[in-house]
Design an enzyme around this catalytic site. Structure first.
Site, short mmCIF file in Angstrom:
data_model
loop_
_atom_site.label_atom_id
_atom_site.label_comp_id
_atom_site.label_asym_id
_atom_site.label_seq_id
_atom_site.Cartn_x
_atom_site.Cartn_y
_atom_site.Cartn_z
N TRP A 1 2.92 7.95 -2.34
CA TRP A 1 4.34 8.17 -2.64
C TRP A 1 4.48 9.13 -3.83
CZ3 TRP A 1 7.59 7.54 -6.77
CH2 TRP A 1 8.98 7.50 -6.52
N ASP B 1 0.83 -1.21 0.00
CA ASP B 1 0.00 0.00 0.00
C ASP B 1 0.86 1.25 0.00
OD1 ASP B 1 -2.33 1.44 0.03
OD2 ASP B 1 -2.71 1.19 2.17
N ARG C 1 -5.79 -2.23 8.27
CA ARG C 1 -7.00 -2.98 7.93
C ARG C 1 -6.62 -4.05 6.91
NH1 ARG C 1 -7.75 2.23 5.87
NH2 ARG C 1 -7.56 2.36 3.60
N LEU C 2 -7.50 -5.02 6.71
CA LEU C 2 -7.21 -6.15 5.83
C LEU C 2 -7.66 -5.92 4.40
CD1 LEU C 2 -8.05 -9.20 8.13
CD2 LEU C 2 -5.85 -8.11 7.68
N HIS D 1 3.14 3.44 -8.83
CA HIS D 1 3.00 2.01 -9.14
C HIS D 1 4.26 1.47 -9.81
CE1 HIS D 1 -1.09 2.13 -7.84
NE2 HIS D 1 -1.51 2.90 -8.83
N LEU E 1 11.15 -20.61 -3.84
CA LEU E 1 10.10 -19.70 -3.37
C LEU E 1 8.90 -19.72 -4.30
CD1 LEU E 1 9.18 -17.19 -1.55
CD2 LEU E 1 10.20 -15.80 -3.36
N ASN F 1 1.48 3.40 -2.95
CA ASN F 1 2.09 3.86 -4.21
C ASN F 1 1.58 5.24 -4.62
OD1 ASN F 1 3.51 1.47 -4.42
ND2 ASN F 1 2.04 0.50 -5.81
N ARG G 1 -0.05 9.18 -10.24
CA ARG G 1 -0.15 7.96 -9.44
C ARG G 1 0.59 6.78 -10.08
NH1 ARG G 1 -3.76 7.22 -5.45
NH2 ARG G 1 -4.13 5.07 -6.12
#
Length: 253
Positions: A38, A33, A207-208, A50, A144, A35, A46
């Site tokens: 920033w 969260d 928050r989720l 990203h 991974l 981007n 925006r």
């Protein structure tokens, strides 16, 4: 008087120089969260945020490999993100192709396997083609698991699971009396993965946001003020170190 929770870390907090390889979380999930904020702080569009955020992705993938994290799940695009301005959405849909074009050779070298969760079929064709190519290319890798949540929403996931269960009950594929938490989990996108041990969210939000609601029931949460494009290896290691200090009791003593 404001008080910060013990799992909330400021960018300015000092970190120790050493991260123990013991008790590393098997599965780390990250809500990437900040981007847009920033970019706004720098008077940039925006999409610049990203684009910069992609650099943080590869940094954290490298660190996850370094510390033998088994699964790294990144919340890349939610079902709610379609509400954003069309040019921003279109740019976000191009990012997977750009990321994979640049970094797929390195991911192959590091033995990373790419997976996705979410409503994959609803993505634009060019996005699906790029991601599916990478999934096929890395399918035999056993390092991974880099798991992108693309067009993902947890409530939608749970509703789809319920509908499939009802269908399977109607066709006698399952007995409703034998349905339990384990069998329910097998109807979720994450059926082949263990639940996350650690959830990280950047940018100061706590928050989720409709992310892995079922799977995060006993996950350790770690929040930071740092915006995602500024999230780096040192901060990731701090999250790992804090996780190592937690006592996970799963409701017991």
């Amino acid at each position: 008087m404001s008080m910060k929770l013990p799992f909330f870390k400021n960018k300015q907090e000092e970190t120790s120089a050493h991260t123990d390889l013991e008790n590393i979380p098997n599965h780390v999930a990250i809500i990437m969260d900040g981007n847009g904020r920033w970019a706004k702080k720098r008077a940039l569009p925006r999409i610049a945020g990203h684009k910069e955020g992609v650099n943080s992705v590869i940094k954290i993938v490298r660190e996850a490999c370094k510390f033998n994290v088994k699964i790294l799940t990144l919340y890349a695009f939610s079902t709610e993100n379609w509400k954003r301005p069309k040019p921003e959405v279109e740019f976000l849909m191009k990012l997977p192709k750009e990321f994979l074009h640049i970094y797929l050779p390195e991911l192959m070298e590091k033995n990373v396997r790419i997976e996705t969760i979410g409503d994959f079929d609803a993505l634009p064709e060019h996005t699906k083609e790029a991601v599916q190519y990478a999934k096929n290319k890395t399918a035999d890798n056993n390092g991974l698991i880099l798991n992108f949540a693309l067009n993902y929403g947890s409530r939608y996931e749970i509703m789809q699971a319920i509908k499939q269960i009802l269908s399977d009950v109607d066709t006698n594929k399952i007995n409703v009396d034998k349905l339990d938490e384990s069998s329910f989990s097998n109807y979720l996108y994450t059926k082949d993965f263990c639940d996350p041990d650690l959830l990280i969210r950047t940018s100061g939000e706590q928050r989720l946001s409709n992310f892995l609601l079922w799977q995060l029931a006993y996950t350790e949460f770690w929040f930071t003020d740092v915006l995602w494009p500024d999230f780096n290896e040192e901060i990731f290691q701090q999250a790992l170190r804090d996780y190592q200090q937690r006592k996970r009791r799963y409701g017991g003593l």
